[in-house]
Write a protein that holds these residues in place. Structure first.
Motif, PDB file in Angstrom:
ATOM      1  N   ASP A  49       0.967  -1.262  -0.433  1.00  0.00           N
ATOM      2  CA  ASP A  49      -0.202  -0.426   0.104  1.00  0.00           C
ATOM      3  C   ASP A  49       0.725   1.170   0.012  1.00  0.00           C
ATOM      4  OD1 ASP A  49      -2.080  -1.448   0.078  1.00  0.00           O
ATOM      5  OD2 ASP A  49      -2.180  -1.356   2.298  1.00  0.00           O
ATOM      6  N   PHE A  50       2.065   1.267   0.697  1.00  0.00           N
ATOM      7  CA  PHE A  50       2.915   2.376   0.956  1.00  0.00           C
ATOM      8  C   PHE A  50       3.372   2.146  -0.359  1.00  0.00           C
ATOM      9  CE2 PHE A  50       7.286   4.446   2.766  1.00  0.00           C
ATOM     10  CZ  PHE A  50       6.424   5.851   2.424  1.00  0.00           C
ATOM     11  N   ALA A  51       3.737   1.382  -1.199  1.00  0.00           N
ATOM     12  CA  ALA A  51       4.342   1.134  -2.774  1.00  0.00           C
ATOM     13  C   ALA A  51       3.577   2.718  -3.298  1.00  0.00           C
ATOM     14  CB  ALA A  51       5.330   0.109  -3.558  1.00  0.00           C
ATOM     15  N   ARG A  52       2.469   2.109  -3.352  1.00  0.00           N
ATOM     16  CA  ARG A  52       1.033   2.499  -4.337  1.00  0.00           C
ATOM     17  C   ARG A  52       1.420   3.835  -4.057  1.00  0.00           C
ATOM     18  NH1 ARG A  52      -2.208  -1.185  -2.396  1.00  0.00           N
ATOM     19  NH2 ARG A  52      -1.829  -3.102  -3.744  1.00  0.00           N
ATOM     20  N   ILE A  53       1.250   4.179  -2.635  1.00  0.00           N
ATOM     21  CA  ILE A  53       1.297   5.422  -2.433  1.00  0.00           C
ATOM     22  C   ILE A  53       2.076   6.705  -2.802  1.00  0.00           C
ATOM     23  CG2 ILE A  53       1.614   7.580  -0.803  1.00  0.00           C
ATOM     24  CD1 ILE A  53      -0.053   5.528   1.737  1.00  0.00           C
ATOM     25  N   ILE A  54       3.699   5.689  -2.587  1.00  0.00           N
ATOM     26  CA  ILE A  54       4.971   6.475  -3.574  1.00  0.00           C
ATOM     27  C   ILE A  54       4.675   6.553  -4.792  1.00  0.00           C
ATOM     28  CG2 ILE A  54       7.511   6.263  -3.702  1.00  0.00           C
ATOM     29  CD1 ILE A  54       7.190   5.159  -0.766  1.00  0.00           C
ATOM     30  N   TYR A  55       4.698   6.144  -5.476  1.00  0.00           N
ATOM     31  CA  TYR A  55       4.152   5.846  -6.881  1.00  0.00           C
ATOM     32  C   TYR A  55       2.694   6.339  -7.470  1.00  0.00           C
ATOM     33  CZ  TYR A  55       2.157   4.388 -11.821  1.00  0.00           C
ATOM     34  OH  TYR A  55       1.736   4.650 -12.971  1.00  0.00           O
ATOM     35  N   SER A  56       1.926   7.089  -6.702  1.00  0.00           N
ATOM     36  CA  SER A  56       0.979   8.096  -7.062  1.00  0.00           C
ATOM     37  C   SER A  56       0.828   9.347  -6.771  1.00  0.00           C
ATOM     38  CB  SER A  56      -0.419   8.256  -6.115  1.00  0.00           C
ATOM     39  OG  SER A  56       0.110   8.714  -4.544  1.00  0.00           O
ATOM     40  N   TYR A  57       2.636   9.748  -6.246  1.00  0.00           N
ATOM     41  CA  TYR A  57       2.846  10.748  -6.263  1.00  0.00           C
ATOM     42  C   TYR A  57       3.559  11.406  -8.027  1.00  0.00           C
ATOM     43  CZ  TYR A  57       2.550  12.045  -1.597  1.00  0.00           C
ATOM     44  OH  TYR A  57       2.347  12.387  -0.225  1.00  0.00           O
ATOM     45  N   ARG A  58       3.797  10.006  -8.476  1.00  0.00           N
ATOM     46  CA  ARG A  58       4.571  10.136  -9.863  1.00  0.00           C
ATOM     47  C   ARG A  58       5.909  11.086  -9.966  1.00  0.00           C
ATOM     48  NH1 ARG A  58       1.447   6.969 -11.953  1.00  0.00           N
ATOM     49  NH2 ARG A  58      -0.645   7.672 -11.899  1.00  0.00           N
ATOM     50  N   ALA A  59       7.064  10.103  -8.618  1.00  0.00           N
ATOM     51  CA  ALA A  59       8.012  10.989  -9.117  1.00  0.00           C
ATOM     52  C   ALA A  59       9.207   9.812  -9.055  1.00  0.00           C
ATOM     53  CB  ALA A  59       8.459  12.057  -7.362  1.00  0.00           C
TER      54      ALA A  59
END
Length: 73
Positions: A49-59
């Motif tokens: 879930d945390f990886a999805r949150i990081i991915y959502s930043y598109r950084a």
């Protein structure tokens, strides 16, 4: 015995701040450390879930998201 008019009585020394006291410093460090542990507990248990949150930043590139999700908490 007379007191000269220009002599002032000694002022009381200012009380030291709580953070300058050794016990206050330790307490502040424990509170900040506890805050970091509390903030990372959910991220450690749910890495995907945390990886999805990081991915959502598109950084980051999608291939590079998993490593920060494991190391940041």
């Amino acid at each position: 015995m007379s007191i000269a008019l220009d002599e002032q009585p000694c002022a009381a020394a200012p009380s030291p701040s709580l953070l300058w006291h050794p016990a206050g410093s330790v307490l502040a460090r424990l509170l900040v450390g506890g805050l970091f542990v509390y903030a990372s507990a959910g991220k450690i248990g749910h890495t995907s879930d945390f990886a999805r949150i990081i991915y959502s930043y598109r950084a980051l590139d999608p291939d590079l998201v998993n490593m920060p999700a494991m190391w940041l908490p």
